[in-house]
Design a protein around this motif. Sequence first.
Motif, PDB file in Angstrom:
ATOM      1  N   LEU A  18      46.746  45.378  31.197  1.00  0.00           N
ATOM      2  CA  LEU A  18      46.010  46.581  31.569  1.00  0.00           C
ATOM      3  C   LEU A  18      45.081  46.225  32.719  1.00  0.00           C
ATOM      4  CD1 LEU A  18      46.822  47.341  28.536  1.00  0.00           C
ATOM      5  CD2 LEU A  18      44.857  48.864  28.618  1.00  0.00           C
ATOM      6  N   VAL A  19      45.004  47.115  33.708  1.00  0.00           N
ATOM      7  CA  VAL A  19      44.201  46.856  34.904  1.00  0.00           C
ATOM      8  C   VAL A  19      43.174  47.965  35.054  1.00  0.00           C
ATOM      9  CG1 VAL A  19      44.237  46.592  37.414  1.00  0.00           C
ATOM     10  CG2 VAL A  19      46.095  45.643  36.041  1.00  0.00           C
ATOM     11  N   LYS A  20      41.914  47.581  35.221  1.00  0.00           N
ATOM     12  CA  LYS A  20      40.838  48.522  35.549  1.00  0.00           C
ATOM     13  C   LYS A  20      40.118  47.979  36.776  1.00  0.00           C
ATOM     14  CE  LYS A  20      39.886  51.745  33.607  1.00  0.00           C
ATOM     15  NZ  LYS A  20      39.143  52.092  32.410  1.00  0.00           N
ATOM     16  N   ALA A  21      39.939  48.826  37.794  1.00  0.00           N
ATOM     17  CA  ALA A  21      39.313  48.424  39.051  1.00  0.00           C
ATOM     18  C   ALA A  21      38.203  49.399  39.398  1.00  0.00           C
ATOM     19  CB  ALA A  21      40.353  48.364  40.175  1.00  0.00           C
ATOM     20  N   ASP A  22      37.473  49.033  40.464  1.00  0.00           N
ATOM     21  CA  ASP A  22      36.338  49.866  40.857  1.00  0.00           C
ATOM     22  C   ASP A  22      36.750  51.050  41.713  1.00  0.00           C
ATOM     23  OD1 ASP A  22      37.139  48.176  42.824  1.00  0.00           O
ATOM     24  OD2 ASP A  22      35.142  47.769  43.614  1.00  0.00           O
ATOM     25  N   ALA A  28      42.959  49.188  42.722  1.00  0.00           N
ATOM     26  CA  ALA A  28      43.858  49.279  41.569  1.00  0.00           C
ATOM     27  C   ALA A  28      45.310  49.391  42.014  1.00  0.00           C
ATOM     28  CB  ALA A  28      43.466  50.481  40.704  1.00  0.00           C
ATOM     29  N   GLU A  29      45.551  50.188  43.031  1.00  0.00           N
ATOM     30  CA  GLU A  29      46.918  50.345  43.522  1.00  0.00           C
ATOM     31  C   GLU A  29      47.448  49.040  44.108  1.00  0.00           C
ATOM     32  OE1 GLU A  29      48.620  52.686  47.290  1.00  0.00           O
ATOM     33  OE2 GLU A  29      47.718  53.983  45.782  1.00  0.00           O
ATOM     34  N   ALA A  30      46.607  48.330  44.845  1.00  0.00           N
ATOM     35  CA  ALA A  30      47.040  47.058  45.426  1.00  0.00           C
ATOM     36  C   ALA A  30      47.339  46.020  44.352  1.00  0.00           C
ATOM     37  CB  ALA A  30      45.968  46.541  46.380  1.00  0.00           C
ATOM     38  N   ILE A  31      46.523  45.986  43.288  1.00  0.00           N
ATOM     39  CA  ILE A  31      46.762  45.031  42.202  1.00  0.00           C
ATOM     40  C   ILE A  31      48.075  45.347  41.500  1.00  0.00           C
ATOM     41  CG2 ILE A  31      45.901  44.264  39.955  1.00  0.00           C
ATOM     42  CD1 ILE A  31      43.075  44.673  41.067  1.00  0.00           C
ATOM     43  N   VAL A  32      48.344  46.616  41.274  1.00  0.00           N
ATOM     44  CA  VAL A  32      49.597  46.995  40.613  1.00  0.00           C
ATOM     45  C   VAL A  32      50.796  46.583  41.465  1.00  0.00           C
ATOM     46  CG1 VAL A  32      50.981  48.956  39.860  1.00  0.00           C
ATOM     47  CG2 VAL A  32      48.552  48.868  39.314  1.00  0.00           C
ATOM     48  N   GLN A  33      50.701  46.783  42.764  1.00  0.00           N
ATOM     49  CA  GLN A  33      51.803  46.372  43.630  1.00  0.00           C
ATOM     50  C   GLN A  33      51.984  44.861  43.623  1.00  0.00           C
ATOM     51  OE1 GLN A  33      51.077  48.033  47.473  1.00  0.00           O
ATOM     52  NE2 GLN A  33      51.457  50.140  46.831  1.00  0.00           N
ATOM     53  N   TYR A  44      46.686  51.555  34.403  1.00  0.00           N
ATOM     54  CA  TYR A  44      45.678  51.151  35.372  1.00  0.00           C
ATOM     55  C   TYR A  44      44.822  52.367  35.710  1.00  0.00           C
ATOM     56  CZ  TYR A  44      48.208  53.349  39.261  1.00  0.00           C
ATOM     57  OH  TYR A  44      48.820  54.251  40.096  1.00  0.00           O
ATOM     58  N   GLY A  45      43.573  52.107  36.001  1.00  0.00           N
ATOM     59  CA  GLY A  45      42.669  53.203  36.291  1.00  0.00           C
ATOM     60  C   GLY A  45      41.438  52.717  37.010  1.00  0.00           C
TER      61      GLY A  45
END
Length: 829
Positions: free
Chosen positions: A631-635, A640-645, A662-663
């Motif tokens: 699970l990814v949570k970003a500021d 967040a989109e870059a981490i998912v990619q 992710y959110g």
Amino acid sequence: MSDNDGKKTLGVRGGPRSGNVKQSFSHGRTKNVVVETKRKRVVVPKPGAAKSGAGKSGQTAGDPSRRPAGISDAEMERRMKALQAAKAREVEEAATRVAEEKAREEERMRRREEAEAKEREEREREQALKARAEEEARKKQEAEDAAKRAAAAAAAPPAEEKGPARTQKAAPAGAAPNRKKEREEDRTRSKARDDGRRSGKLTVNQALSGREGGRTKSLAAMKRKQERARQKAMGAPVEREKVVRDVRVPETIVVSELANRMAERVADVVKSLMKMGMMVTQNQPIDADTAELIVEEFGHRIQRVSDSDVEDVIQHVEEDEGDLKPRPPVITIMGHVDHGKTSLLDAIRNAKVVSGEAGGITQHIGAYQVETESGSTLTFLDTPGHAAFTSMRSRGAQVTDIVVLVVAADDSVMPQTIEAINHAKAAKVPMIVAINKCDKPAADPNKVRAELLQHEVIVEAMSGEVQDVEVSAVTGQGLDELLESIALQAEILELHANPDRAAEGAVIEAQLDIGRGPVATVLVQKGTLKQGDIFVVGEQWGRVRALVDDKGERVSEAGPSVPVEVLGLNGTPEAGDVLNVVSTEAQAREIAEYRESAAKDKRAAAGAATTLDQLMQKAKEDESVKELPILVKADVQGSAEAIVQAMEKIGNEEVRVRVLHYGVGAITETDVGLAEASGAPIMGFNVRANASARNSANQKGVEIRYYSVIYDLVDDVKAAASGLLSAEIREHFIGYAQIKEVFKVSGVGKVAGCLVTEGVARRSAGVRLLRDDVVIHEGNLKTLKRFKDEVKEVQSGQECGMAFENYDDIRPGDVIEIFEREEVERNLD
């Protein structure tokens, strides 16, 4: 049946209520009448006897010898009255039945007469119509004959006409009869004109006599009218005139809606679909191609429309050159990480943006405006330099006019520098090379220029067209020259835009602010964005509640090439979405709903298996591929989109990383619950978990990791995914043995007498049986003997005995291949 006196009786059935009547005969003379009812048996004297005895003072009733024993006179009289009443009822009922039957017969006769009269009237009407048609045909033939005669008379020689004229002129005495004849002809012509004027009116006499002029209907039309009237009288459906309609059909339409648009019965449409082999109901949707076949079958015209037509309200107009005005250029700062892009921009802006970045690198796209000493305005976009932000840099290059490629003089060209060059070339925008960190002792600008040649970037110092400037963000060296180069390049481009149209822009960054809600950083490209404008951006829509510039001040409007923060969205858009201003809120909501539905269908189609083969293939892949859920949570949304990619790029055909969710925002207790159910860790990028989420994670054993630099996050996930890889099995050949003879040993089975021809034979190794260089068996040895002793290995050139586990098909001349297996751990590259 016989009574006690031996008298013969003959049964006669009476009416429905009179019971059975039997007449008794004794010696040929009728004496009494026996009446048997349902309840009693009554003996009644013969009617004639009763009548004859009426004057004898009740001979029958009073004479005990003429009535049954035990019946009194009163009872006998009561029974006679009952019999008479029953007979009277029978007579009355018979009369009623006769009257009803007569009435029914009269009704049938009346209906038959009416039907015959109606048929007779129809025959008479048809005969009248036929006679009228014949009369018309006769009149028409007479008129044609008269016309022919007139034409023949007109074609006669003039000499024949001169004779009568000359005679008339020579005989004045006959002038009076001629004038009388002319007056009669004038009256005839006048009457014909009056008839002609009244030809539009139809009278009863004209209809009956067939003199209705040109308004007469054909016989076929009259027959069709009579047939429709007859069908309507009989209750049959009357065929109405077909109305051809223009039917608008979208990509999918419900059967009932299609029937309504064609003004046809739903049952007829469903029946037509069933004839085509589609068993559907009125509430099921069909595609546009099927709907087109149905519309054409019913004789209508189809108009194909698309659901995407809702986006036609967005204005895509050609700009008039008279409305275009100069606009500031948009400059994107690109390059490798830690090459000083943000520091160089800070030196230009006289700000300290880099001090707020984690690890000294930029994690977001920033948009700023700078005014030079000459008074010109420049818009700068600062993009991250790490490889994970490739998509963000790509969006930055798509909205930019000029790319400033920053290369460190002490580090030269790096992988992300090459990517930035490719993005600039793909966007087809001019490039300016800024060689930074020239103040360092290890700086070598010529090395940078030489390495750029390998990527087809030829600077002016190398007789090329790309401008290059040596700068230093620390000392301020070359900043003025850089700004002059940018201004020169912008002047060459002649950048213009129309500020007096509906605004259009691109989302540079978006985030969810706790106090302000969804916030999007938008770079206006066309028109002017004003406070109160209704807009749609990607799958979201909203009304501009406030505009904030790069200095944090509120503004009322933003023109072309101006970056602003937009407040008033109903959701967080994706970075890179296009913002368009529309006229009404309903249009914005409709467009956003369509885009959301289209995106949902696209995601469902990408992840769904529609055929049996696809389902089986997906099941096999799920069994063979191991997944690492996270699970990814970003500021902010862009991070967040870059981490998912970046997570999607980790893995191979055996292991992959799956981002469950992710959110944007802090880690909540809901995220902890999802992580526990999925057995996944939580990766927090520049965010933290609240108190309840931390307590819940400690109780449930959910791991939460915090990161502020994306390097560490990617490396940790890659190491965790490598642990899911299965070890690689490698084989090492160790020897060959040839079977010389086969022996049968009790309790063991077939044993091969072998000669080790190469390498060594070991008891613990794996073996393959080769026959004519073809592998026919692979397994393990059951026994390995040297003479009578069990041994661990046999060297080359020695003889031994071998027996295979669960296999006895061995023959002299077969070759045994001996090998060992080794497991090697693997890592993701």
